[in-house]
Design a protein around this motif. Sequence first.
Motif, mmCIF file in Angstrom:
data_model
loop_
_atom_site.group_PDB
_atom_site.id
_atom_site.type_symbol
_atom_site.label_atom_id
_atom_site.label_comp_id
_atom_site.label_asym_id
_atom_site.label_seq_id
_atom_site.Cartn_x
_atom_site.Cartn_y
_atom_site.Cartn_z
ATOM 1 N N UNK A 105 0.825 -1.204 0.000
ATOM 2 C CA UNK A 105 0.000 0.000 0.000
ATOM 3 C C UNK A 105 0.859 1.253 0.000
ATOM 4 N N UNK A 106 0.389 2.273 -0.684
ATOM 5 C CA UNK A 106 0.966 3.610 -0.595
ATOM 6 C C UNK A 106 -0.016 4.446 0.217
ATOM 7 N N UNK A 117 -14.447 5.001 0.730
ATOM 8 C CA UNK A 117 -14.526 3.675 1.352
ATOM 9 C C UNK A 117 -13.657 2.657 0.625
ATOM 10 N N UNK A 118 -13.535 2.787 -0.691
ATOM 11 C CA UNK A 118 -12.753 1.819 -1.463
ATOM 12 C C UNK A 118 -11.256 1.912 -1.154
ATOM 13 N N UNK A 119 -10.838 3.056 -0.640
ATOM 14 C CA UNK A 119 -9.422 3.272 -0.364
ATOM 15 C C UNK A 119 -9.055 2.954 1.085
ATOM 16 N N UNK A 120 -10.047 2.612 1.897
ATOM 17 C CA UNK A 120 -9.804 2.317 3.307
ATOM 18 C C UNK A 120 -9.384 0.861 3.438
ATOM 19 N N UNK A 127 -5.311 4.302 1.371
ATOM 20 C CA UNK A 127 -4.128 3.985 0.576
ATOM 21 C C UNK A 127 -4.533 3.571 -0.826
ATOM 22 N N UNK A 128 -3.539 3.565 -1.706
ATOM 23 C CA UNK A 128 -3.714 2.972 -3.021
ATOM 24 C C UNK A 128 -2.798 1.759 -3.120
ATOM 25 N N UNK A 148 -7.612 1.033 -5.698
ATOM 26 C CA UNK A 148 -7.910 1.418 -4.311
ATOM 27 C C UNK A 148 -7.339 0.420 -3.316
ATOM 28 N N UNK A 149 -7.009 0.903 -2.118
ATOM 29 C CA UNK A 149 -6.357 0.086 -1.117
ATOM 30 C C UNK A 149 -7.126 -1.142 -0.675
#
Length: 217
Positions: A105-106, A117-120, A127-128, A148-149
């Motif tokens: 993750x970045x 929410x998709x990046x959580x 993160x991505x 997405x994370x």
Amino acid sequence: MRQIENDKCFNGPNSNLQLTVQKQLAITLYKFGVDGSGSSVCNVAALFGVGDGGTVMKIMGRVIQAILMLQPKWITWPNTQERLKIRNFMSDKLPGCIGYIDGSHIPLDEAPIDDPESYFTRKQRYAIQIQAICDNEKRLRNIVVGFPGSVHDARVFSRSNVGKSSNILLSEGEWIAADSAYANSKYIVTPFKSNASLGTARQRKQFNRIFPGTVLI
């Protein structure tokens, strides 16, 4: 710096108004390398004596654009001859293995505006995704960035160019080593799980003993 100084983004009609490429690269690397409040664009602008946060973002955009233009030169998929050399090197360890894949993750400083929410992630942060494949010399051969994370590693691979074209990019008998987050297939191999039945218990144990120390990412 010499690798990017001739990029067109530094040599446009208004390039005489830009800072030197050396200073633009220094600002960008500093911004990437500092965490916390010190990394804010305003603080970076004040430290380097540039106009404002907007200037810092423009500088970073140019440097990133120039670096991305170098990707085809430095990150290339191994051709048939290269893969054969890798296979020969791995023949007494993991026969047929030509690379190692993993995802990471970045972290993002704040939630994205669109679909946060998709990046959580499961680690409770935004993160991505970044997924990388390296060879036996730890050289990066493929990178996928931007999912997405919350997206699972296996899904990132299935939607990547390597995942979609494994039958073209890999010869018969060639495969990529991965951890248990990935699904076993003809082209992806993971360590044996506790409920595995293939081979003998001794063979599975021996394979798993070699496998984790070989995956380097």
